[in-house]
Design an enzyme around this catalytic site. Structure first.
Site, PDB file in Angstrom:
ATOM      1  N   HIS A  34     -37.083  89.606   5.088  1.00  0.00           N
ATOM      2  CA  HIS A  34     -36.981  89.190   6.486  1.00  0.00           C
ATOM      3  C   HIS A  34     -35.625  89.608   7.059  1.00  0.00           C
ATOM      4  O   HIS A  34     -34.578  89.256   6.491  1.00  0.00           O
ATOM      5  CB  HIS A  34     -37.153  87.674   6.592  1.00  0.00           C
ATOM      6  CG  HIS A  34     -37.151  87.167   7.997  1.00  0.00           C
ATOM      7  ND1 HIS A  34     -36.151  86.382   8.511  1.00  0.00           N
ATOM      8  CD2 HIS A  34     -38.030  87.356   9.016  1.00  0.00           C
ATOM      9  CE1 HIS A  34     -36.416  86.092   9.770  1.00  0.00           C
ATOM     10  NE2 HIS A  34     -37.543  86.670  10.100  1.00  0.00           N
TER      11      HIS A  34
ATOM     12  N   TYR B  34     -19.160  52.062  15.508  1.00  0.00           N
ATOM     13  CA  TYR B  34     -18.359  53.220  15.895  1.00  0.00           C
ATOM     14  C   TYR B  34     -16.870  52.883  15.990  1.00  0.00           C
ATOM     15  O   TYR B  34     -16.211  53.141  16.992  1.00  0.00           O
ATOM     16  CB  TYR B  34     -18.884  53.808  17.210  1.00  0.00           C
ATOM     17  CG  TYR B  34     -20.306  54.294  17.104  1.00  0.00           C
ATOM     18  CD1 TYR B  34     -20.660  55.279  16.191  1.00  0.00           C
ATOM     19  CD2 TYR B  34     -21.315  53.752  17.900  1.00  0.00           C
ATOM     20  CE1 TYR B  34     -21.969  55.723  16.070  1.00  0.00           C
ATOM     21  CE2 TYR B  34     -22.629  54.190  17.777  1.00  0.00           C
ATOM     22  CZ  TYR B  34     -22.947  55.174  16.862  1.00  0.00           C
ATOM     23  OH  TYR B  34     -24.245  55.611  16.736  1.00  0.00           O
TER      24      TYR B  34
ATOM     25  N   HIS C  79     -39.470  88.312  18.554  1.00  0.00           N
ATOM     26  CA  HIS C  79     -40.515  88.431  17.541  1.00  0.00           C
ATOM     27  C   HIS C  79     -41.870  88.766  18.166  1.00  0.00           C
ATOM     28  O   HIS C  79     -42.705  89.401  17.512  1.00  0.00           O
ATOM     29  CB  HIS C  79     -40.660  87.121  16.758  1.00  0.00           C
ATOM     30  CG  HIS C  79     -39.581  86.902  15.753  1.00  0.00           C
ATOM     31  ND1 HIS C  79     -38.386  86.295  16.062  1.00  0.00           N
ATOM     32  CD2 HIS C  79     -39.507  87.211  14.430  1.00  0.00           C
ATOM     33  CE1 HIS C  79     -37.635  86.227  14.980  1.00  0.00           C
ATOM     34  NE2 HIS C  79     -38.283  86.774  13.979  1.00  0.00           N
TER      35      HIS C  79
ATOM     36  N   CYS D 297     -21.715  63.483  16.982  1.00  0.00           N
ATOM     37  CA  CYS D 297     -21.911  62.103  16.566  1.00  0.00           C
ATOM     38  C   CYS D 297     -20.726  61.659  15.716  1.00  0.00           C
ATOM     39  O   CYS D 297     -20.185  62.443  14.932  1.00  0.00           O
ATOM     40  CB  CYS D 297     -23.203  61.987  15.776  1.00  0.00           C
ATOM     41  SG  CYS D 297     -23.555  60.328  15.172  1.00  0.00           S
TER      42      CYS D 297
END
Length: 546
Positions: A119, A401, A144, A265
């Site tokens: 590939h 957090y 593609h 995050c």
């Protein structure tokens, strides 16, 4: 007579071997199931006294061979006329080199096991679709969908999907997550309910701007399904200030502002802290970070219309989403008023992501974008804004957090003793090659990302092939960064020779920002019970083939 017998035999042989490459591949797999069928190639001898006996034996063998091959050809053509039918479950079970690697496109099934290593984009890219459909990946990489690519793929066709598998599953009305949107299959799922997932590293840095379908997703609650026509954003005014109720059309009337911003995050790379000691949180690897071009109204313009202006008093702008838990509690967070009112901070009430309306997973129809600040403050599905003397009372602001000393555990933690995370520390990670990968000797190409909070620009990324003993400087890609307004990451790469005779490499990276902040070398000193702020040197261990 011999010539009359010989002619149909030869014609049969010619017909049997006159198979195209596509049908040959199909026939080999669907027709050649009898291992006893091993055609031989006799060497006839028509000279001498045994001419008649031996000649007839040879021609009989050839006749049998010709008939067998002609029958084989007939069976193969029949198999092409009636292709084998597979279920989606059968296809999904072929997702590794051991089982074979199958993919689908439309209703067709392909065995691409032999093509994976050839590939052009690398084996890992094609393996992302193993056992499933190609369409989600072809929509990302539209080149593609060209005739020559389809012709190449056709060589690997082995059958078709069972049409009954096309029936969509029935959604349970009582399930709060039943109406969640569909997600891209490339995403590596950390939790389904709520949905949290990251792109694989080899796709993460394919583009400077992360395509919407593979942008990392961090949800805390079910995804609301909101009507843009009835949507309203409530800006609740404090005494002496105006309250606003804004529709989408109202937001469109404010000057439109566009910026590239990286969201990360707080738990990005948490999995590395878990290796030191257990933490509570999703097992994010290096993909809880992505970059998009966001567009919307500046928060400073909206707050100015409500009568707010900078003052000596430290207030907070509190955000509430329209995503709620079963008790009706909404996700919430806050940022300092000074940042919200500063036009140079470029805080947005965003309604577009990469030139399109926000996807549902990313806050449709409106979310907050706070450049340079942890992703937890970029509240999605925004429903309410208020200016308060204290930060948000939301659990996710007050009891989550936050970072603590490695000595603090869940028995001794005092969340009130630590400030809420706002700006994040400098960060970088390697996305290629993958950990555990085997590369050829010669040169190795190393790719990754680097970013720092607060708008601090990345000025350098150092890369080591020997675990940090010696270093080389990577080349920085992407847009040039503005001083103190470097809201988006820098992609980087390094091409370096593999040291002669080396069988393994311990590749390490570290980034430096324009305040000369640099990543710590190990994870243990920054470990914390929530597994946030993980930004030690990132490393991958790879093997070198001889």
């Amino acid at each position: 007579m011999l010539l009359l017998l010989h002619r149909p035999v030869i014609l049969g042989l010619r017909q049997a071997f006159r198979l195209r490459s596509t049908s040959s591949r199909l026939c080999i797999q669907t027709c050649s199931t009898n291992d006893s069928f091993q055609p031989q190639h006799p060497s006839p001898n028509f000279c001498g006294d045994n001419y008649s006996t031996r000649g007839w034996k040879v021609m009989g063998a050839l006749l049998g061979l010709g008939a067998a091959l002609a029958y084989h050809d007939h069976q193969c053509r029949a198999s092409q006329d009636s292709p084998h039918v597979y279920t989606k479950e059968e296809v999904s079970s072929h997702s590794s080199p051991e089982t074979g690697i199958w993919v689908t496109l439309g209703c067709e099934v392909f065995d691409v096991t032999e093509f994976v290593d050839r590939h052009p984009g690398g084996p890992s890219k094609l393996m992302l679709a193993a056992g499933g459909p190609l369409e989600p990946f072809w929509s990302l990489y539209a080149f593609h969908n060209q005739p020559h690519v389809r012709e190449l793929l056709a060589e690997y066709k082995i059958g078709e999907l069972n049409p009954e598998d096309d029936v969509s599953p029935t959604l349970e009305i009582s399930d709060p997550y039943a109406n969640d949107p569909k997600r891209h299959p490339a995403l590596k799922v950390n939790s389904q309910r709520p949905f949290n997932a990251e792109p694989p590293p080899e796709l993460l840095t394919e583009n400077y701007i992360t395509p919407n379908p593979i942008f990392f997703t961090r949800n805390h609650l079910p995804v609301p399904n909101l009507d843009p026509d009835t949507y309203r954003l409530h800006v609740v005014g404090a005494p002496g200030h105006q309250s606003l109720c804004l529709s989408l059309d109202d937001l469109y009337k404010f000057p439109k502002h566009e910026i590239n911003v990286t969201l990360q995050c707080a738990g990005n790379r948490r999995s590395e802290m878990t290796q030191i000691k257990e933490v509570k949180g999703l097992e994010w690897k290096t993909g809880a970070i992505s970059t998009a071009r966001w567009a919307g109204a500046r928060l400073s313009d909206v707050l100015a219309q409500a009568g707010y202006q900078l003052s000596d008093t430290e207030f907070h702008v509190c955000f509430e989403g329209l995503d709620c838990d079963p008790t009706g509690t909404a996700y919430g967070a806050s940022i300092p008023l000074a940042r919200a009112l500063n036009p140079e901070a470029e805080v947005l009430l965003a309604y577009e992501m990469n030139g399109q309306p926000l996807p549902r997973d990313h806050g449709f129809p409106v979310r907050v974008i706070v450049p340079g600040v942890v992703g937890a403050r970029h509240v999605k599905w925004l429903g309410r804004i208020s200016v308060e003397p204290e930060e948000s009372h939301s659990h996710w602001q007050r009891r989550d957090y936050k970072g603590f000393s490695p000595s603090v555990d869940w028995d001794t933690v005092d969340f009130d003793s630590a400030p809420s995370i706002q700006e994040l520390p400098v960060q970088s990670a390697i996305t290629e090659p993958r950990d555990g990968e085997t590369i050829e000797s010669g040169d190795v190409t190393i790719k990754g990302y680097a970013w720092s909070g607060g708008g601090r620009a990345i000025i350098r990324v150092d890369v080591s092939l020997d675990g940090g003993l010696t270093w080389q400087t990577a080349e920085l890609d992407g847009e040039e960064q503005r001083p103190r307004k470097a809201w988006a990451w820098r992609l980087w790469q390094l091409q370096a020779p593999v040291p002669a005779g080396q069988k393994e490499l311990n590749i390490v990276c570290k980034a430096v920002d324009d305040s000369y902040n640099v990543q710590p070398d190990t994870v243990a000193p920054t470990w914390n019970l929530r597994g946030v702020l993980s930004n030690a040197w990132h490393s991958v261990h790879i093997h070198v083939s001889p």
